[in-house]
Design an enzyme around this catalytic site. Structure first.
Site, PDB file in Angstrom:
ATOM      1  N   THR A 121      -5.656   1.103  13.244  1.00  0.00           N
ATOM      2  CA  THR A 121      -6.401   2.038  13.754  1.00  0.00           C
ATOM      3  C   THR A 121      -7.267   2.104  14.749  1.00  0.00           C
ATOM      4  OG1 THR A 121      -8.403   3.331  12.819  1.00  0.00           O
ATOM      5  CG2 THR A 121      -8.262   1.104  12.123  1.00  0.00           C
ATOM      6  N   ASP A 122      -7.386   3.408  15.350  1.00  0.00           N
ATOM      7  CA  ASP A 122      -8.114   3.621  16.483  1.00  0.00           C
ATOM      8  C   ASP A 122      -9.800   3.059  16.505  1.00  0.00           C
ATOM      9  OD1 ASP A 122      -8.882   5.761  15.090  1.00  0.00           O
ATOM     10  OD2 ASP A 122      -8.466   7.297  16.611  1.00  0.00           O
ATOM     11  N   GLU A 123     -10.000   3.047  15.113  1.00  0.00           N
ATOM     12  CA  GLU A 123     -11.358   2.821  15.115  1.00  0.00           C
ATOM     13  C   GLU A 123     -11.897   1.290  15.270  1.00  0.00           C
ATOM     14  OE1 GLU A 123     -13.230   4.521  11.437  1.00  0.00           O
ATOM     15  OE2 GLU A 123     -11.697   5.716  11.273  1.00  0.00           O
ATOM     16  N   GLY A 141       0.918  -1.258   0.001  1.00  0.00           N
ATOM     17  CA  GLY A 141       0.103  -0.025  -0.024  1.00  0.00           C
ATOM     18  C   GLY A 141       0.881   1.223   0.097  1.00  0.00           C
ATOM     19  N   ASN A 151     -15.975  17.725  14.766  1.00  0.00           N
ATOM     20  CA  ASN A 151     -16.132  17.845  13.446  1.00  0.00           C
ATOM     21  C   ASN A 151     -16.555  19.262  12.811  1.00  0.00           C
ATOM     22  OD1 ASN A 151     -14.931  15.247  12.876  1.00  0.00           O
ATOM     23  ND2 ASN A 151     -17.076  14.506  12.384  1.00  0.00           N
ATOM     24  N   LYS A 206     -10.618  -4.171  10.004  1.00  0.00           N
ATOM     25  CA  LYS A 206      -9.108  -3.838  10.501  1.00  0.00           C
ATOM     26  C   LYS A 206      -8.978  -4.685  11.892  1.00  0.00           C
ATOM     27  CE  LYS A 206      -6.405  -1.428   9.155  1.00  0.00           C
ATOM     28  NZ  LYS A 206      -5.508  -1.559   8.275  1.00  0.00           N
ATOM     29  N   LYS A 223     -11.619  12.127   2.051  1.00  0.00           N
ATOM     30  CA  LYS A 223     -11.745  11.983   3.510  1.00  0.00           C
ATOM     31  C   LYS A 223     -12.074  13.570   3.943  1.00  0.00           C
ATOM     32  CE  LYS A 223     -10.189   7.714   3.807  1.00  0.00           C
ATOM     33  NZ  LYS A 223      -8.893   7.275   3.778  1.00  0.00           N
ATOM     34  N   LEU A 224     -12.350  13.654   5.171  1.00  0.00           N
ATOM     35  CA  LEU A 224     -12.987  14.803   5.504  1.00  0.00           C
ATOM     36  C   LEU A 224     -11.793  16.115   5.193  1.00  0.00           C
ATOM     37  CD1 LEU A 224     -14.924  15.465   8.758  1.00  0.00           C
ATOM     38  CD2 LEU A 224     -13.380  17.216   7.679  1.00  0.00           C
ATOM     39  N   ALA A 242       1.505   3.115  -2.272  1.00  0.00           N
ATOM     40  CA  ALA A 242       1.240   4.333  -3.044  1.00  0.00           C
ATOM     41  C   ALA A 242      -0.119   5.163  -2.683  1.00  0.00           C
ATOM     42  CB  ALA A 242       0.747   3.823  -4.641  1.00  0.00           C
ATOM     43  N   TYR A 274     -15.517  -1.293   7.889  1.00  0.00           N
ATOM     44  CA  TYR A 274     -14.019  -1.047   7.772  1.00  0.00           C
ATOM     45  C   TYR A 274     -13.461  -1.505   9.042  1.00  0.00           C
ATOM     46  CZ  TYR A 274      -9.825   1.864   8.306  1.00  0.00           C
ATOM     47  OH  TYR A 274      -8.619   2.468   8.775  1.00  0.00           O
TER      48      TYR A 274
HETATM   49  P1  NAD Z   1      -5.254   4.854   1.339  1.00  0.00           P
HETATM   50  O1  NAD Z   1      -6.644   4.241   1.204  1.00  0.00           O
HETATM   51  O2  NAD Z   1      -4.832   6.320   0.997  1.00  0.00           O
HETATM   52  O3  NAD Z   1      -4.308   3.857   0.605  1.00  0.00           O
HETATM   53  C1  NAD Z   1      -4.526   2.507   0.674  1.00  0.00           C
HETATM   54  C2  NAD Z   1      -3.343   1.798  -0.368  1.00  0.00           C
HETATM   55  O4  NAD Z   1      -3.511   0.491  -0.415  1.00  0.00           O
HETATM   56  C3  NAD Z   1      -3.436   2.242  -1.859  1.00  0.00           C
HETATM   57  O5  NAD Z   1      -2.429   2.818  -2.492  1.00  0.00           O
HETATM   58  C4  NAD Z   1      -4.208   1.236  -2.571  1.00  0.00           C
HETATM   59  O6  NAD Z   1      -3.752   1.241  -4.072  1.00  0.00           O
HETATM   60  C5  NAD Z   1      -3.463  -0.037  -1.775  1.00  0.00           C
HETATM   61  N1  NAD Z   1      -4.209  -1.090  -1.760  1.00  0.00           N
HETATM   62  C6  NAD Z   1      -5.563  -1.533  -1.363  1.00  0.00           C
HETATM   63  N2  NAD Z   1      -6.032  -2.487  -1.687  1.00  0.00           N
HETATM   64  C7  NAD Z   1      -4.860  -3.257  -2.039  1.00  0.00           C
HETATM   65  C8  NAD Z   1      -4.787  -4.638  -2.441  1.00  0.00           C
HETATM   66  N3  NAD Z   1      -5.609  -5.658  -2.304  1.00  0.00           N
HETATM   67  N4  NAD Z   1      -3.406  -4.900  -2.651  1.00  0.00           N
HETATM   68  C9  NAD Z   1      -2.491  -3.965  -2.747  1.00  0.00           C
HETATM   69  N5  NAD Z   1      -2.609  -2.651  -2.333  1.00  0.00           N
HETATM   70  C10 NAD Z   1      -3.746  -2.485  -2.245  1.00  0.00           C
HETATM   71  O7  NAD Z   1      -5.146   4.568   2.654  1.00  0.00           O
HETATM   72  P2  NAD Z   1      -4.121   5.201   3.949  1.00  0.00           P
HETATM   73  O8  NAD Z   1      -5.030   6.480   4.550  1.00  0.00           O
HETATM   74  O9  NAD Z   1      -2.966   5.917   3.510  1.00  0.00           O
HETATM   75  O10 NAD Z   1      -3.873   4.240   5.039  1.00  0.00           O
HETATM   76  C11 NAD Z   1      -3.166   3.274   5.140  1.00  0.00           C
HETATM   77  C12 NAD Z   1      -3.266   2.256   6.077  1.00  0.00           C
HETATM   78  O11 NAD Z   1      -3.089   3.042   7.654  1.00  0.00           O
HETATM   79  C13 NAD Z   1      -4.579   1.576   6.302  1.00  0.00           C
HETATM   80  O12 NAD Z   1      -4.251   0.185   6.683  1.00  0.00           O
HETATM   81  C14 NAD Z   1      -5.486   2.362   7.325  1.00  0.00           C
HETATM   82  O13 NAD Z   1      -6.251   1.114   7.838  1.00  0.00           O
HETATM   83  C15 NAD Z   1      -4.651   2.757   8.369  1.00  0.00           C
HETATM   84  N6  NAD Z   1      -4.951   4.094   9.159  1.00  0.00           N
HETATM   85  C16 NAD Z   1      -5.234   4.828   8.434  1.00  0.00           C
HETATM   86  C17 NAD Z   1      -5.546   6.097   8.881  1.00  0.00           C
HETATM   87  C18 NAD Z   1      -5.955   7.388   8.313  1.00  0.00           C
HETATM   88  O14 NAD Z   1      -6.347   8.551   9.129  1.00  0.00           O
HETATM   89  N7  NAD Z   1      -5.770   7.610   6.842  1.00  0.00           N
HETATM   90  C19 NAD Z   1      -5.573   6.054  10.553  1.00  0.00           C
HETATM   91  C20 NAD Z   1      -5.168   5.005  11.069  1.00  0.00           C
HETATM   92  C21 NAD Z   1      -4.675   3.860  10.408  1.00  0.00           C
END
Ligand code: NAD
Length: 325
Positions: A127-129, A7, A250, A155, A190-191, A9, A151
């Site tokens: 995540t905290d969720e 992930g 929010n 997780k 996202k928000l 990218a 979601y």
């Molecule tokens: P994002 O949606 O921006 O990025 C997810 C990435 O995973 C993308 O590049 C997508 O192409 C890739 N991906 C999705 N499905 C895939 C698959 N089957 N195989 C390979 N690649 C795949 O997400 P993010 O916000 O960068 O979150 C990254 C991680 O952090 C996640 O695990 C999320 O649960 C966790 N997280 C996010 C937040 C937040 O606020 N964004 C907070 C806490 C934890």
């Protein structure tokens, strides 16, 4: 160290890779990073442009649910940092299947391959969720998971699998749980990026319900720093919280975004609340502070100003993505 980043990218994964490969001190000397990413709607190859010519960087376009590919790619790595996920709560309410496939099945396939290839450390980014909602106080790492959205449930399932692989197979797993991230390169569904990009285009912003839901915010660079600390010195089988310490409703956050874009409350459209909307999230981060030396470094007001400026200056990045959101 040869590191596999799934992930990479996406929003947080790309920040992690960019920052890791831009550090030139001895801690990252000789580091090699392989990104495995499916490039879903949320994955943006250009997020990794700054490192594309780095000698230690390789990109593999593929799915973590493809067992054969995962097995091939895993070979030769020392550690895994697993970001890949379907990450948007609203999408999980509209349809949970891709969340279960990627977040649960994909994680299980990665864990299996990590055991087979004797990977030395597997950092599972969560995540905290997973905890649900907390009205007062803050969660510690020993609180039970009580997820409410598909979601969060997917997780939580992947967190439990990761910890089970540590107990059952002795895989060196560390789980990190983070609060809401903000910063540049966040997909405009996202928000914060949704509201900022709408306001920059003089479009209204949709505020759920009363706007009284509370979220804790952390700058993406602080989250990535915490993950790096967990990768290097977290204890196997442990969970670490990586929060930012800034709690806002929010509505309060919306007021700040209106101010930052010279907009008024007329631009806010109050829309029916999200189903199963958690009221408040809050992480106690003492364990990461005491064991890893984790402390968020970006002050929220400064980080938010810098983020709004980034979206103002990088229309070419987000304009093409809006159609996909
Ligand atoms: P994002 O949606 O921006 O990025 C997810 C990435 O995973 C993308 O590049 C997508 O192409 C890739 N991906 C999705 N499905 C895939 C698959 N089957 N195989 C390979 N690649 C795949 O997400 P993010 O916000 O960068 O979150 C990254 C991680 O952090 C996640 O695990 C999320 O649960 C966790 N997280 C996010 C937040 C937040 O606020 N964004 C907070 C806490 C934890």
């Amino acid at each position: 160290m040869r590191l596999l980043v799934t992930g990479g990218a996406g929003f947080i994964g790309s920040e992690f890779v960019r920052s890791l490969l831009s550090i030139t001190d001895s801690s990252t000397h000789g580091i090699q990073v392989t990104v495995l990413d499916k490039l879903t709607y949320a994955g943006v190859a250009a997020n990794l442009d700054p490192v594309v010519d780095h000698p230690g960087y390789t990109f593999v376009h593929g799915d973590i649910c493809d067992a054969r590919l995962v097995d091939q790619v895993m070979a030769g790595h020392d550690a895994v940092v697993h970001f890949a996920a379907e990450s948007h709560v609203d999408r999980s309410i509209a349809g949970a299947e891709p969340f279960v496939m990627t977040n649960v099945m994909g994680t299980q396939l990665l864990l299996d391959a990590a055991v087979r290839h004797r990977i030395g450390r597997f950092v599972h980014v969560s995540t905290d969720e997973v905890y649900g909602s907390i009205s007062t106080g803050s969660w510690t790492e020993d609180c039970p998971v009580e997820p409410n959205s598909p979601y969060a449930a997917s997780k939580a399932g992947s967190d439990l699998l990761a910890l089970a692989y540590h107990r059952t197979y002795g895989l060196d797993v560390v789980v990190t749980r983070c609060s809401n991230n903000y910063g540049p390169y966040q997909f405009p569904e996202k928000l914060i990026p949704l509201f900022v990009t709408n306001l920059l285009d003089s479009k209204k912003v949709p505020l759920y319900g009363t706007g009284h839901n509370v979220r804790e915010w952390v700058h993406v660079s602080d989250h990535c720093h915490g993950i790096e600390l967990a990768l290097r010195s977290g204890r196997a089988g442990e969970i670490y919280h990586l929060g930012g310490g800034t709690e806002l409703t929010n509505e309060e956050l919306t007021q700040l975004l209106l101010k930052a874009t010279d907009s008024s409350w007329d631009m806010v459209e109050q829309v029916p609340d999200r189903q199963g909307h958690d009221l408040r999230y809050s992480l106690n981060c003492d364990k990461a502070a005491n064991e890893l030396g984790y402390a968020p470094r970006v002050r929220f007001e400064e980080g938010l100003d810098e983020t709004v400026s980034w979206y103002r200056d990088n229309r070419h990045w987000w304009m093409p993505l809006r159609g996909k959101a």
